[in-house]
Design an enzyme around this catalytic site. Sequence first.
Site, PDB file in Angstrom:
ATOM      1  N   CYS A  50       0.816  -1.212   0.000  1.00 29.86           N
ATOM      2  CA  CYS A  50       0.000   0.000   0.000  1.00 29.86           C
ATOM      3  C   CYS A  50       0.852   1.266   0.000  1.00 29.86           C
ATOM      4  O   CYS A  50       0.344   2.345  -0.305  1.00 29.86           O
ATOM      5  CB  CYS A  50      -0.957   0.010   1.195  1.00 29.86           C
ATOM      6  N   ARG A  52       4.462   1.195  -1.180  1.00 31.36           N
ATOM      7  CA  ARG A  52       5.697   1.066  -1.955  1.00 31.36           C
ATOM      8  C   ARG A  52       5.474   0.207  -3.191  1.00 31.36           C
ATOM      9  O   ARG A  52       4.640  -0.706  -3.185  1.00 31.36           O
ATOM     10  CB  ARG A  52       6.838   0.494  -1.117  1.00 31.36           C
ATOM     11  N   GLN A 116       4.226  -6.984   9.058  1.00 30.08           N
ATOM     12  CA  GLN A 116       3.413  -7.460   7.945  1.00 30.08           C
ATOM     13  C   GLN A 116       4.198  -7.489   6.635  1.00 30.08           C
ATOM     14  O   GLN A 116       3.899  -8.268   5.731  1.00 30.08           O
ATOM     15  CB  GLN A 116       2.178  -6.582   7.794  1.00 30.08           C
ATOM     16  N   ALA A 193     -12.013  -8.265   2.061  1.00 29.54           N
ATOM     17  CA  ALA A 193     -11.777  -9.510   2.801  1.00 29.54           C
ATOM     18  C   ALA A 193     -10.389 -10.064   2.504  1.00 29.54           C
ATOM     19  O   ALA A 193     -10.141 -11.250   2.679  1.00 29.54           O
ATOM     20  CB  ALA A 193     -12.849 -10.549   2.450  1.00 29.54           C
ATOM     21  N   GLY A 194      -9.471  -9.194   2.052  1.00 26.97           N
ATOM     22  CA  GLY A 194      -8.094  -9.605   1.810  1.00 26.97           C
ATOM     23  C   GLY A 194      -7.306  -9.650   3.102  1.00 26.97           C
ATOM     24  O   GLY A 194      -7.866  -9.580   4.201  1.00 26.97           O
ATOM     25  N   SER A 197      -7.643  -6.374   5.299  1.00 29.24           N
ATOM     26  CA  SER A 197      -8.995  -6.277   5.850  1.00 29.24           C
ATOM     27  C   SER A 197      -9.241  -7.351   6.898  1.00 29.24           C
ATOM     28  O   SER A 197      -9.884  -7.104   7.926  1.00 29.24           O
ATOM     29  CB  SER A 197     -10.025  -6.404   4.725  1.00 29.24           C
TER      30      SER A 197
END
Length: 455
Positions: A50, A52, A116, A193-194, A197
């Site tokens: 989100c 890079r 993450q 729903a990834g 999320s």
Amino acid sequence: MTLLVVGLSHRSAPVSVLERAALAPEARGKLLQDAVSAEPVTESAVLSTCNRIELYADVDKFHAGVAELSTLLARHSGAGLEELTPYLYVHYEDRAVHHLFSVACGLDSMVVGEGQILGQIKDALAVAQELHTAGRLLNDLFQQALRVGKRAHSETGIDKAGQSLVTFGLEQLAGGRDVEAWARGKRALVIGAGSMSSLAATTLVRAGVGELAVANRTVERAERLVQILTEPGGPGAANGLAARAAAMTSVPQELALADIVVSCTGATGLVLAGEMVAAARQGSTAPLALLDLAMPRDIDAAVHRIEGAHLVDIESLADASADAPMAADVDKVRGIVSDEVAAFGAAQRAAHITPTVVALRTMAADVVAGEITRLDGRLPDLDDKQRAEITQTVRRVVDKLLHAPTVRVKQLASEPGGAGYADALRELFDLDPQTVAAVSRADTRADRHDARERA
């Protein structure tokens, strides 16, 4: 060959440019395939998150490689080359290794220390392996980056310095209050729903929200997430969470019921327009907290101007993270990164000379075989036992003569500036360059076969 990375991130570009340059999931595979089809590129991998977009490659011409990778990024993203160029950064060789290792440890993240990114690096490698665009260099690089990231998190307190973007975003919405105290009993809507999320939904449930709706373009994925959250042993089972899946068409209705909204989809356009949020706010005095983790953005920036609505997006997270405190362990992680970069460079330099050493030993074996054949012609009466003993003796002599120089040349080649030892070895022993190249090609084919097996 030269390891090269061309990219842009929240550190080099404004969020507005990152939004336009964002790669759609289907564009990533095409980018990789086009990259390895380009003349200067032999391997490629893309790391797209989100905040890079980075294209890694093994190239045989530095300047041509930079131009080609920059052009490919522009062609497959939503921004033109002229717009991207001022914000692109270029790292090569050890600097490229240092950059990826720093990224893997969370040192280059918007929230320092977040873990993450390791999953995103793993996904980037998996895609490159699946499409067979990663060879020996990028496989080694990304696998080592994953090990370095895990080492940093296990050996230091870097986790204390940062959190996921979800946690950081919720802390910004809570305005300094404890997130659990702020979220407890509230009604939440998660759009998407990834992986991001799902993490948001899980975090909200663990924080104690009383009601959760998950909206997704594919309702089945939303239903699966709800099932995971509410099944026995799930995070929402203990507190009797009321959770439901919803279609995207019902988002306006769900929005009117929600106290907290988190959105992170792969949509190329707005998911929540300002008019939709304004309509949901009509007649309501309760505050509405919205967290937009998508790139490009899901929620209209105009929501900032709607009374009673508090929007936190990637741009405001970037501003807030600039003032976030860094743990003392960050220095330890930097030390780990430096040590691992040196070790990776030494291993790559040592591997670079291996084909030359193999070619030398192959030449020596051929010389032994030729001399034994000549001996057979001169002494035809030798019996098998005598011939075997002579052959073994000659081989031992050759092996002993080659052992010390080949071991030493590998050690020397692994040191900084040791790349020239392979050339010196080829020159001293008059090795056929085609033989050395054939060994290298065989190694590359084996690496790609192993990558396919792993994929």
